[in-house]
Design a protein around this motif. Structure first.
Motif, short mmCIF file in Angstrom:
data_model
loop_
_atom_site.label_atom_id
_atom_site.label_comp_id
_atom_site.label_asym_id
_atom_site.label_seq_id
_atom_site.Cartn_x
_atom_site.Cartn_y
_atom_site.Cartn_z
N LEU A 32 -0.14 12.62 6.89
CA LEU A 32 -0.39 11.09 6.46
C LEU A 32 -0.07 10.18 7.69
O LEU A 32 -0.12 9.05 7.54
CB LEU A 32 0.80 10.82 5.51
CG LEU A 32 0.60 11.13 3.96
CD1 LEU A 32 1.67 10.31 3.24
CD2 LEU A 32 -0.77 11.25 3.31
N THR B 231 -3.93 2.71 10.17
CA THR B 231 -4.38 2.10 9.41
C THR B 231 -3.93 1.07 8.86
O THR B 231 -4.55 -0.26 8.71
CB THR B 231 -5.05 3.06 7.98
OG1 THR B 231 -5.66 4.14 8.43
CG2 THR B 231 -6.06 2.41 7.06
N TYR B 232 -2.65 0.99 8.26
CA TYR B 232 -2.06 -0.07 7.67
C TYR B 232 -0.93 -0.74 8.45
O TYR B 232 -0.61 -1.85 7.89
CB TYR B 232 -1.31 0.57 6.38
CG TYR B 232 -2.24 1.30 5.32
CD1 TYR B 232 -3.22 0.44 4.81
CD2 TYR B 232 -2.27 2.62 4.90
CE1 TYR B 232 -4.17 1.06 3.79
CE2 TYR B 232 -3.04 3.08 4.60
CZ TYR B 232 -4.17 2.49 3.69
OH TYR B 232 -4.94 3.10 2.70
N ASP C 267 -2.12 9.10 9.94
CA ASP C 267 -3.04 8.30 10.02
C ASP C 267 -3.06 6.98 9.38
O ASP C 267 -3.46 5.87 9.81
CB ASP C 267 -4.48 8.90 9.54
CG ASP C 267 -5.06 9.80 10.68
OD1 ASP C 267 -4.56 9.79 11.75
OD2 ASP C 267 -6.06 10.63 10.18
N SER C 268 -2.24 6.92 8.40
CA SER C 268 -2.20 5.71 7.43
C SER C 268 -1.13 4.91 8.27
O SER C 268 -1.43 3.55 8.30
CB SER C 268 -1.35 6.13 6.17
OG SER C 268 -0.51 6.96 6.03
N VAL D 64 0.63 5.41 0.11
CA VAL D 64 -0.15 6.59 0.37
C VAL D 64 0.76 7.86 0.28
O VAL D 64 2.03 7.75 0.52
CB VAL D 64 -0.52 6.74 1.87
CG1 VAL D 64 -1.70 7.83 1.77
CG2 VAL D 64 -1.20 5.40 2.07
N THR E 249 0.73 -1.12 0.05
CA THR E 249 -0.15 0.03 0.04
C THR E 249 0.98 1.29 0.02
O THR E 249 1.81 1.34 0.76
CB THR E 249 -0.77 0.16 1.15
OG1 THR E 249 -1.65 -1.19 1.22
CG2 THR E 249 -1.86 1.11 1.17
N THR F 135 -3.67 6.80 -3.12
CA THR F 135 -3.40 5.63 -2.49
C THR F 135 -3.35 4.49 -3.54
O THR F 135 -4.11 4.51 -4.47
CB THR F 135 -4.57 5.19 -1.35
OG1 THR F 135 -4.77 6.28 -0.74
CG2 THR F 135 -4.23 3.75 -0.90
N GLN G 169 -4.36 13.55 -2.64
CA GLN G 169 -3.92 12.22 -1.89
C GLN G 169 -3.96 11.27 -2.70
O GLN G 169 -5.13 10.92 -3.18
CB GLN G 169 -4.60 12.39 -0.62
CG GLN G 169 -4.01 13.36 0.48
CD GLN G 169 -4.21 12.84 1.80
OE1 GLN G 169 -4.33 11.40 2.09
NE2 GLN G 169 -3.89 13.53 2.95
#
Lengths: 198, 84
Positions: free
Chosen positions: B71, B77-78, B73-74, A97, A95, A112, A110
């Protein structure tokens, strides 16, 4: 805010795709000439999850439309994106981001990207970008900025797929060559041992 | 391999990238590359100290901190969810 999303399938294993992903913006990819530099800021393996976390700074050079340039006061040709990525080898997921660090007071992009396996030989690519123009009081101007960027994402997505395909093909080729070299080295070594023993 | 934004770091970056790619496909993906310190750590340190100077000179270090904050928060999340 506008959203752009895109799904692609690559006929390579997840392992191959996730490895080649690190060299997506190399000279093998003739379609991504807008990316001029990729720097790794930090990298670590999370001891609890085994997830590889990487921070990268991606520098792009791409001509912006004249009207946008005049609005934002030039200097728009070079822009930078900050990306945090997570590789989970257990669930076989990559993933990524990312967010723009250039003109972040005027617009927010943003993105992803997720790579996950479809089968042993196929990998799915999913991309989603949220584009929000913050500048200008007029909704009409904000809409134009957002539409321009969505269009740019669409153009880059098509080029991105094509470019990454050539990186994947090249990676497989080089990997096979290296394996072959290693094998030859091993045979030579064994032959040497046999000769010595005789 | 891709270039560094700072030309003077290109050689160190190239050495580190080559090491990392080998480690990634030969060890990490095979489940044996989980240690924090690995054969590429020293090369990363060298490349990173070159890069940090360049980032500071260009004023990018502060922008990076802002983006990291945006970023953050990611990470939860991940990463932390996967612990269960």
């Amino acid at each position: 805010m506008k959203v752009f999303s895109n799904t692609e399938t690559f006929n390579y294993s997840w392992e191959e795709v996730s490895a080649a992903n690190w060299r997506k913006y190399c000279p093998w990819n003739e379609k991504s000439t807008h990316v001029i530099a990729v720097d790794t800021i930090s990298r670590s393996v999370d001891p609890a999850t085994g997830i590889l976390r990487t921070e990268r700074l991606i520098t792009c050079r791409q001509a912006a439309p004249e009207w946008l340039k005049s609005m934002m006061g030039g200097g728009l040709d070079e822009s930078q994106v900050f990306e945090t990525s997570y590789v989970d080898p257990k669930t076989k997921t990559v993933t990524m981001v990312s967010t723009n660090i250039t003109f972040s007071n005027l617009l927010n992009v943003q993105e992803t990207v997720v790579y996950s396996p479809l089968s042993a030989h196929q990998t799915k690519f999913y991309q989603e970008a949220q584009i929000t123009a913050l500048a200008g009081g007029w909704q009409r101007i904000k809409n134009s900025i957002e539409d321009t960027l969505v269009k740019r994402f669409r153009e880059n997505a098509a080029k991105g797929k094509e470019g990454f395909e050539s990186v994947l093909a090249m990676s497989r080729h080089v990997f096979a060559e290296e394996r072959e070299k290693e094998k030859m080295g091993l045979i030579r070594e064994q032959a040497g041992n046999i000769r010595m023993a005789a | 391999m891709s270039q560094s934004l700072a030309k003077e770091c290109n050689e160190l970056k190239e050495r580190y990238d080559t090491c990392f790619l080998k480690w990634y496909s030969e060890k990490y993906l095979r489940g044996t590359g989980t240690e924090q310190n690995n054969e590429c750590s020293q090369l990363f340190k060298q490349y990173s100290s070159c890069l940090q100077v360049a980032l500071k000179e260009r004023g990018i270090d502060k922008l990076l901190d802002e983006a990291r904050e945006e970023l953050k928060d990611s990470d939860s999340t991940y990463m932390s969810k996967k612990k269960s």
